[in-house]
Design a protein around this motif. Structure first.
Motif, PDB file in Angstrom:
ATOM      1  N   VAL A   7      15.997  -4.427 -15.082  1.00 21.29           N
ATOM      2  CA  VAL A   7      15.628  -5.410 -14.060  1.00 21.29           C
ATOM      3  C   VAL A   7      15.833  -4.834 -12.658  1.00 21.29           C
ATOM      4  CG1 VAL A   7      16.288  -7.619 -13.032  1.00 21.29           C
ATOM      5  CG2 VAL A   7      16.003  -7.441 -15.501  1.00 21.29           C
ATOM      6  N   VAL A   8      16.973  -4.165 -12.444  1.00 23.57           N
ATOM      7  CA  VAL A   8      17.243  -3.574 -11.133  1.00 23.57           C
ATOM      8  C   VAL A   8      16.241  -2.467 -10.822  1.00 23.57           C
ATOM      9  CG1 VAL A   8      18.903  -2.190  -9.826  1.00 23.57           C
ATOM     10  CG2 VAL A   8      19.695  -4.150 -11.142  1.00 23.57           C
ATOM     11  N   VAL A   9      15.964  -1.602 -11.803  1.00 23.62           N
ATOM     12  CA  VAL A   9      15.024  -0.494 -11.592  1.00 23.62           C
ATOM     13  C   VAL A   9      13.621  -1.030 -11.315  1.00 23.62           C
ATOM     14  CG1 VAL A   9      13.904   1.501 -12.665  1.00 23.62           C
ATOM     15  CG2 VAL A   9      16.356   1.137 -12.960  1.00 23.62           C
ATOM     16  N   LEU A  10      13.190  -2.014 -12.087  1.00 22.01           N
ATOM     17  CA  LEU A  10      11.858  -2.580 -11.883  1.00 22.01           C
ATOM     18  C   LEU A  10      11.744  -3.254 -10.518  1.00 22.01           C
ATOM     19  CD1 LEU A  10      11.378  -4.093 -15.445  1.00 22.01           C
ATOM     20  CD2 LEU A  10       9.912  -2.349 -14.421  1.00 22.01           C
ATOM     21  N   SER A  11      12.774  -3.999 -10.138  1.00 19.21           N
ATOM     22  CA  SER A  11      12.745  -4.672  -8.842  1.00 19.21           C
ATOM     23  C   SER A  11      12.720  -3.669  -7.700  1.00 19.21           C
ATOM     24  CB  SER A  11      13.972  -5.582  -8.708  1.00 19.21           C
ATOM     25  OG  SER A  11      13.969  -6.244  -7.471  1.00 19.21           O
ATOM     26  N   ALA A  12      13.538  -2.617  -7.802  1.00 18.34           N
ATOM     27  CA  ALA A  12      13.556  -1.589  -6.757  1.00 18.34           C
ATOM     28  C   ALA A  12      12.211  -0.879  -6.665  1.00 18.34           C
ATOM     29  CB  ALA A  12      14.668  -0.582  -7.042  1.00 18.34           C
ATOM     30  N   THR A  13      11.577  -0.627  -7.802  1.00 23.68           N
ATOM     31  CA  THR A  13      10.261   0.028  -7.812  1.00 23.68           C
ATOM     32  C   THR A  13       9.208  -0.846  -7.147  1.00 23.68           C
ATOM     33  OG1 THR A  13      10.824   1.155  -9.884  1.00 23.68           O
ATOM     34  CG2 THR A  13       8.498   1.062  -9.278  1.00 23.68           C
ATOM     35  N   LEU A  14       9.229  -2.141  -7.458  1.00 23.29           N
ATOM     36  CA  LEU A  14       8.282  -3.069  -6.837  1.00 23.29           C
ATOM     37  C   LEU A  14       8.446  -3.112  -5.325  1.00 23.29           C
ATOM     38  CD1 LEU A  14       8.362  -6.032  -9.349  1.00 23.29           C
ATOM     39  CD2 LEU A  14       6.286  -5.085  -8.375  1.00 23.29           C
ATOM     40  N   VAL A  15       9.683  -3.216  -4.879  1.00 20.04           N
ATOM     41  CA  VAL A  15       9.933  -3.290  -3.435  1.00 20.04           C
ATOM     42  C   VAL A  15       9.507  -1.996  -2.750  1.00 20.04           C
ATOM     43  CG1 VAL A  15      11.751  -3.448  -1.695  1.00 20.04           C
ATOM     44  CG2 VAL A  15      11.774  -4.984  -3.644  1.00 20.04           C
ATOM     45  N   ALA A  16       9.802  -0.859  -3.379  1.00 17.42           N
ATOM     46  CA  ALA A  16       9.429   0.420  -2.777  1.00 17.42           C
ATOM     47  C   ALA A  16       7.914   0.571  -2.679  1.00 17.42           C
ATOM     48  CB  ALA A  16      10.021   1.570  -3.591  1.00 17.42           C
ATOM     49  N   LEU A  17       7.196   0.153  -3.728  1.00 17.78           N
ATOM     50  CA  LEU A  17       5.739   0.318  -3.743  1.00 17.78           C
ATOM     51  C   LEU A  17       5.045  -0.680  -2.826  1.00 17.78           C
ATOM     52  CD1 LEU A  17       4.997   0.954  -7.540  1.00 17.78           C
ATOM     53  CD2 LEU A  17       4.848   2.592  -5.670  1.00 17.78           C
ATOM     54  N   PHE A  18       5.355  -1.964  -3.007  1.00 22.25           N
ATOM     55  CA  PHE A  18       4.645  -3.012  -2.283  1.00 22.25           C
ATOM     56  C   PHE A  18       5.240  -3.308  -0.910  1.00 22.25           C
ATOM     57  CE2 PHE A  18       3.261  -5.042  -6.563  1.00 22.25           C
ATOM     58  CZ  PHE A  18       2.302  -4.047  -6.710  1.00 22.25           C
ATOM     59  N   GLY A  19       6.522  -3.015  -0.730  1.00 22.49           N
ATOM     60  CA  GLY A  19       7.165  -3.343   0.526  1.00 22.49           C
ATOM     61  C   GLY A  19       7.251  -2.207   1.518  1.00 22.49           C
ATOM     62  N   VAL A  20       7.119  -0.959   1.017  1.00 25.34           N
ATOM     63  CA  VAL A  20       7.265   0.201   1.901  1.00 25.34           C
ATOM     64  C   VAL A  20       6.044   1.121   1.833  1.00 25.34           C
ATOM     65  CG1 VAL A  20       8.687   2.190   2.483  1.00 25.34           C
ATOM     66  CG2 VAL A  20       9.788   0.095   1.649  1.00 25.34           C
ATOM     67  N   VAL A  21       5.787   1.668   0.645  1.00 28.95           N
ATOM     68  CA  VAL A  21       4.754   2.698   0.508  1.00 28.95           C
ATOM     69  C   VAL A  21       3.363   2.146   0.801  1.00 28.95           C
ATOM     70  CG1 VAL A  21       3.652   4.315  -1.082  1.00 28.95           C
ATOM     71  CG2 VAL A  21       6.136   3.987  -1.160  1.00 28.95           C
ATOM     72  N   LEU A  22       2.995   1.033   0.167  1.00 24.88           N
ATOM     73  CA  LEU A  22       1.642   0.487   0.336  1.00 24.88           C
ATOM     74  C   LEU A  22       1.371   0.045   1.772  1.00 24.88           C
ATOM     75  CD1 LEU A  22      -0.967  -0.116  -1.144  1.00 24.88           C
ATOM     76  CD2 LEU A  22      -0.053  -2.364  -1.766  1.00 24.88           C
ATOM     77  N   PRO A  23       2.263  -0.712   2.431  1.00 25.31           N
ATOM     78  CA  PRO A  23       2.007  -1.062   3.840  1.00 25.31           C
ATOM     79  C   PRO A  23       1.894   0.162   4.743  1.00 25.31           C
ATOM     80  CG  PRO A  23       3.697  -2.495   2.935  1.00 25.31           C
ATOM     81  CD  PRO A  23       3.453  -1.420   1.914  1.00 25.31           C
ATOM     82  N   LEU A  24       2.708   1.192   4.481  1.00 22.72           N
ATOM     83  CA  LEU A  24       2.611   2.401   5.298  1.00 22.72           C
ATOM     84  C   LEU A  24       1.276   3.105   5.101  1.00 22.72           C
ATOM     85  CD1 LEU A  24       6.193   3.973   5.038  1.00 22.72           C
ATOM     86  CD2 LEU A  24       5.127   2.892   7.027  1.00 22.72           C
ATOM     87  N   LEU A  25       0.781   3.133   3.876  1.00 21.24           N
ATOM     88  CA  LEU A  25      -0.503   3.789   3.609  1.00 21.24           C
ATOM     89  C   LEU A  25      -1.665   3.050   4.260  1.00 21.24           C
ATOM     90  CD1 LEU A  25      -0.158   4.810  -0.161  1.00 21.24           C
ATOM     91  CD2 LEU A  25      -0.175   6.327   1.819  1.00 21.24           C
ATOM     92  N   LEU A  26      -1.627   1.713   4.211  1.00 13.39           N
ATOM     93  CA  LEU A  26      -2.750   0.928   4.718  1.00 13.39           C
ATOM     94  C   LEU A  26      -2.645   0.638   6.215  1.00 13.39           C
ATOM     95  CD1 LEU A  26      -3.226  -1.670   1.829  1.00 13.39           C
ATOM     96  CD2 LEU A  26      -4.530   0.404   2.262  1.00 13.39           C
ATOM     97  N   LEU A  27      -1.427   0.332   6.679  1.00  8.80           N
ATOM     98  CA  LEU A  27      -1.257  -0.069   8.075  1.00  8.80           C
ATOM     99  C   LEU A  27      -0.693   1.033   8.955  1.00  8.80           C
ATOM    100  CD1 LEU A  27       0.229  -3.629   7.489  1.00  8.80           C
ATOM    101  CD2 LEU A  27      -2.110  -3.059   8.108  1.00  8.80           C
ATOM    102  N   GLY A  28      -0.093   2.054   8.348  1.00 14.00           N
ATOM    103  CA  GLY A  28       0.522   3.126   9.126  1.00 14.00           C
ATOM    104  C   GLY A  28      -0.430   3.792  10.103  1.00 14.00           C
ATOM    105  N   PRO A  29      -1.598   4.290   9.642  1.00 14.97           N
ATOM    106  CA  PRO A  29      -2.526   4.937  10.577  1.00 14.97           C
ATOM    107  C   PRO A  29      -3.002   4.011  11.691  1.00 14.97           C
ATOM    108  CG  PRO A  29      -3.101   5.451   8.303  1.00 14.97           C
ATOM    109  CD  PRO A  29      -2.058   4.387   8.250  1.00 14.97           C
ATOM    110  N   VAL A  30      -3.160   2.702  11.383  1.00 17.54           N
ATOM    111  CA  VAL A  30      -3.619   1.758  12.399  1.00 17.54           C
ATOM    112  C   VAL A  30      -2.546   1.533  13.456  1.00 17.54           C
ATOM    113  CG1 VAL A  30      -4.373  -0.620  12.805  1.00 17.54           C
ATOM    114  CG2 VAL A  30      -5.166   0.616  10.786  1.00 17.54           C
TER     115      VAL A  30
END
Length: 306
Positions: A7-30
């Protein structure tokens, strides 16, 4: 407690992907661009973000269900899906407040906490012998309590962050400062450098909320100039120094907020921009302005912080 690890690993993975990596990829250059992001760019990024999160949630739910089955977790399908949904809701739950937004880490922390406590509450309820519907209801209640709790702590954190930013920006600016003396108006935010600062005020006019952004800029070379179909030069009978002064009123289109620009005696120019079109009486509003210094502005606008 063996289920806690996945549960902890899955939650941390979700937060890292959707809360950090994905916003940086889509909004970072803008956001990294030196020019102000265009509304179309932000809309395009959001349009890409929503289906990406939806598709990613499906795959992560499948991964969560399969992993939880290995640990003999009760109702693994419900628990896995609830984990993903809770973490995503935590990441996207609105925490923005009138005083500003809380620290950047607050929403990832809410997503991480939701991704752990909601599925674990379902697991514990199921192990206690409750029906899966009752367990799901308890998980939903935990999620609501978490969102409400984080909204409550976000307000003081946001207020403290805004107050600190105001103090830093006001004391950093090296030009002439201006304050709104009307008690019905208050300073909402201040951002700037040593040569330029924007003071955003909120107030009321005829019972309706209005606002104005005051930009102060150190500029020795500025002179009032008119632009065809965009701005006009006229003389104010009484400027900030009590003497007649020339000002420029600019409005790109009828029905859009206008900006009034004038020189303050010395090296500073003042631009006042409406937040709502045709909401300010310029002569009346200028009468509310007063030349001040950093200590005077902070004392009036943030008495509790001095």
């Amino acid at each position: 407690m063996s289920a806690l690890l996945p549960v902890v690993v899955l939650s941390a993975t979700l937060v890292a992907l959707f809360g950090v990596v994905l916003p940086l990829l889509l909004l970072g250059p803008v956001l990294a661009s030196r020019t102000r992001p265009q509304p179309q760019q932000l809309v395009f990024a959001v349009v890409l973000l929503i289906p990406t999160v939806a598709i990613g949630s499906v795959f992560l739910s499948w991964w969560a269900v399969e992993w939880l089955r290995r640990y003999d977790v009760p109702v693994p399908e419900l628990t896995g899906i609830a984990l993903v949904v809770a973490a995503v809701v935590g990441l996207m739950a609105p925490l923005r407040l009138p005083g500003g937004s809380g620290p950047f880490w607050l929403k990832p922390l809410l997503g991480f906490a939701s991704g752990i406590l909601v599925p674990m509450s379902i697991i514990w309820s199921s192990e206690a012998g409750l029906h899966w519907l009752a367990a799901a209801g308890i998980g939903l209640l935990v999620l609501v309590v978490l969102v409400v709790f984080f909204r409550l702590i976000a307000k003081p954190l946001a207020d403290r962050r805004t107050a600190k930013q105001v103090r830093t920006s006001v004391r950093r600016f090296q030009g002439q400062l201006v304050d709104v003396t009307d008690a019905a108006w208050s300073l909402s935010s201040a951002r700037g450098t040593a040569d330029r600062i924007v003071l955003t005020y909120s107030g009321e006019a005829d019972g309706k909320p209005v606002g104005a952004a005051l930009m102060l800029k150190r500029d020795m070379d500025w002179v009032p100039k008119a632009r065809e179909n965009e701005s006009a030069v006229f003389e104010l009978a009484k400027g900030l120094n009590g003497q007649p002064t020339e000002a420029v009123l600019a409005q790109k289109q009828i029905g859009t907020p206008a900006t009034l620009t004038m020189r303050i005696p010395g090296t500073t120019i003042l631009s006042i921009r409406e937040t709502v079109a045709d909401s300010l009486s310029w002569v009346e509003f200028i009468g509310k302005l007063e030349l001040t210094d950093a200590d005077g502005l902070l004392k009036r606008q943030q008495p509790a912080d001095d």
